[in-house]
Design an enzyme around this catalytic site. Structure first.
Site, short mmCIF file in Angstrom:
data_model
loop_
_atom_site.label_atom_id
_atom_site.label_comp_id
_atom_site.label_asym_id
_atom_site.label_seq_id
_atom_site.Cartn_x
_atom_site.Cartn_y
_atom_site.Cartn_z
CB SER A 119 10.23 -9.46 15.30
OG SER A 119 10.76 -9.46 16.19
CG ASN A 125 -0.34 -0.06 2.37
OD1 ASN A 125 0.65 0.19 2.62
ND2 ASN A 125 -1.11 0.11 3.73
CG PHE A 165 19.20 5.26 22.10
CD1 PHE A 165 19.34 6.23 22.68
CD2 PHE A 165 18.77 4.74 20.48
CE1 PHE A 165 18.57 7.13 21.36
CE2 PHE A 165 18.50 5.29 20.35
CZ PHE A 165 18.24 6.75 20.55
CE LYS A 199 5.87 -8.16 13.06
NZ LYS A 199 5.79 -8.47 11.28
CG ASN A 254 -1.15 -2.88 8.88
OD1 ASN A 254 -1.63 -3.06 8.31
ND2 ASN A 254 1.01 -3.38 9.30
CE1 TYR A 295 7.22 -5.93 14.64
CE2 TYR A 295 8.89 -5.84 15.85
CZ TYR A 295 8.05 -5.97 14.94
OH TYR A 295 9.08 -6.86 14.04
CG ASP A 311 16.77 -0.78 23.26
OD1 ASP A 311 16.06 -1.37 22.39
OD2 ASP A 311 16.98 0.35 22.86
N1 UFG Z 1 20.48 2.25 18.67
C1 UFG Z 1 21.61 4.05 18.76
N2 UFG Z 1 21.60 4.80 18.60
C2 UFG Z 1 20.49 5.06 17.87
C3 UFG Z 1 19.70 3.52 17.42
C4 UFG Z 1 19.89 1.72 17.60
O1 UFG Z 1 21.86 3.09 20.38
O2 UFG Z 1 20.16 5.50 17.28
C5 UFG Z 1 20.80 0.93 20.01
C6 UFG Z 1 19.47 0.26 20.37
O3 UFG Z 1 19.05 1.02 21.59
C7 UFG Z 1 19.55 -1.35 20.22
C8 UFG Z 1 20.86 -1.73 19.16
O4 UFG Z 1 21.54 -0.20 18.93
O5 UFG Z 1 20.91 -1.25 21.71
C9 UFG Z 1 20.43 -1.88 17.39
O6 UFG Z 1 18.89 -1.06 17.65
P1 UFG Z 1 18.33 -0.91 16.50
O7 UFG Z 1 16.93 0.02 16.24
O8 UFG Z 1 18.58 -1.36 15.32
O9 UFG Z 1 17.10 -2.63 16.62
P2 UFG Z 1 16.02 -2.79 17.11
O10 UFG Z 1 16.94 -4.43 18.50
O11 UFG Z 1 16.05 -2.51 19.47
O12 UFG Z 1 15.51 -3.56 16.94
C10 UFG Z 1 14.89 -4.49 16.00
C11 UFG Z 1 14.10 -4.72 15.14
C12 UFG Z 1 13.02 -4.90 15.83
C13 UFG Z 1 12.15 -5.84 16.51
C14 UFG Z 1 14.18 -5.71 17.41
C15 UFG Z 1 14.21 -6.97 18.32
O13 UFG Z 1 14.05 -3.87 14.42
O14 UFG Z 1 12.04 -4.69 14.42
O15 UFG Z 1 15.04 -5.78 16.74
O16 UFG Z 1 13.77 -8.00 17.99
F1 UFG Z 1 11.71 -5.56 16.73
#
Ligand code: UFG
Length: 333
Positions: free
Chosen positions: A117, A32, A208, A145, A92, A141, A285
């Site tokens: 996920s 979409n 973070f 899933k 969704n 989220y 996280d």
């Molecule tokens: N991080 C930073 N700075 C940023 C972005 C991310 O320090 O600007 C850190 C986050 O805190 C985390 C790591 O980098 O510790 C990875 O973060 P991402 O956002 O890249 O990925 P996530 O692990 O949060 O998320 C991924 C998928 C989600 C899913 C999640 C758990 O993108 O859809 O894994 O499976 F839900």
């Protein structure tokens, strides 16, 4: 096979479309374009711009074409947003997915590959995380899933719809030919953000949390190359086509890298010094998330080809350079 790729204009769906076409399958992409991009729809297949909410269009699509399998990538994926807008996620990711499953059942399509996920597990009770790990998602989220995984189990029992749930850990990287790559708006993922800082599209990368119980205090993740994920879909689809039973698989490389290690590796690959800003922890996280993918290796014969973090970053960097150049040209006009 004739395959329907739902969400084929998105990051993983577009890479999947390319792989399916290269393997000689016929592909219909449905999207979409709410978060995907028209230009990410790989030429060579058919494109249908429609929404899973539109049951009449879905019905017409399944009536007009006989699909041998359906791959579903069309979900919202932002954990933080799911906390403040759960309705958007349940509608969704769950309700609209049920629309898709109903159309499949109605038309006798019995092979479904679902993008699940690692978020279904919540805070890991042990790592590496295998398929049997308790499912205690900590946000809407992840719950959306897990709900679909449970719906699928019921649909298999009642209607014989066979499926494979592929639980991605951290999808990353880009098409090795740099024809496709990661694009989210807004971008929230670590690797593209670090590379945007390296190319100068962003001033710095924000880390973070530096006080986690990990070797360097930053979060540890299992980064898995997008084309390796796509390969697993192809294997899972072929397995269902051979008549195998429904199964869930955790997909990762089994090695964890900290945020700091990713930033250092990006510095090596790009030759740029990335400015780092320290910030408090991001809500939700987990400290460490690493996959045990033994089952996928044994049962699917899955062998990730780009398991090195350096390769993942190098491919993502080639895409970022291409994107940054386009961005700079557009800004100059
Ligand atoms: N991080 C930073 N700075 C940023 C972005 C991310 O320090 O600007 C850190 C986050 O805190 C985390 C790591 O980098 O510790 C990875 O973060 P991402 O956002 O890249 O990925 P996530 O692990 O949060 O998320 C991924 C998928 C989600 C899913 C999640 C758990 O993108 O859809 O894994 O499976 F839900």
């Amino acid at each position: 096979m004739r395959i329907l790729v739902v969400g084929g204009a998105g990051y993983i769906g577009s890479h999947m479309t390319k792989m399916l076409l290269e393997a000689g399958h016929r592909v219909v992409v449905m999207d979409n374009l709410s978060t995907g991009f028209r230009e990410a729809v790989v030429p060579g297949g058919e494109f249908v711009e429609t929404d899973l909410a539109d049951r009449a269009r879905l019905e017409a699509l399944f009536r007009a074409q006989r699909f041998d399998g359906v791959l579903h990538f069309a979900s919202f994926i932002q954990v933080g947003e799911s906390m403040t807008q759960p309705a958007k996620y349940y509608r969704n990711n769950v309700v609209h997915t049920v629309n898709l499953l109903d159309a499949m059942v109605q038309h006798g399509v019995t092979r479904f590959i679902f993008s699940s996920s690692a978020a279904i597990f919540g805070e890991p009770q042990y790592v590496p995380v295998d398929e049997e790990h308790p499912k205690l998602p900590t946000n809407p989220y992840g719950r959306s899933k897990w709900m679909v995984e449970q719906v699928l189990a019921d649909y298999e029992r009642a209607y014989g719809l066979r499926h494979s749930c592929l639980r991605y850990f951290n999808a990353a990287g880009a098409d090795p030919d740099a024809a496709l790559g990661e694009r989210h708006e807004p971008e929230t993922h670590l690797i593209p953000l670090v590379l945007q800082a390296a190319s100068g599209r962003r001033p710095a990368i924000t880390v973070f949390g530096t006080d986690y119980d990990t070797p360097d205090g930053t979060c540890v993740r299992d980064y898995v190359h997008v084309t390796d994920l796509c390969q697993a879909h192809l294997l899972a689809l072929e397995r269902l086509a051979r008549g195998a039973e429904s199964r869930a698989y955790n997909l990762g490389n089994g090695s964890g890298f900290s945020v700091k290690q990713v930033i250092d590796a990006a510095g090596e690959v790009t030759g740029s010094r990335v400015a780092v800003v320290k910030a408090p922890r991001r809500a939700g996280d987990p400290a460490r998330l690493v996959a045990d993918s033994t089952r996928a290796r044994k049962e699917l014969g899955w062998r990730p080809r780009h398991a090195e973090l350096e390769t993942i970053i190098r491919h993502a960097w080639a895409w970022e350079i291409k994107t940054a150049t386009r961005f700079a040209r557009a800004a100059a006009l």
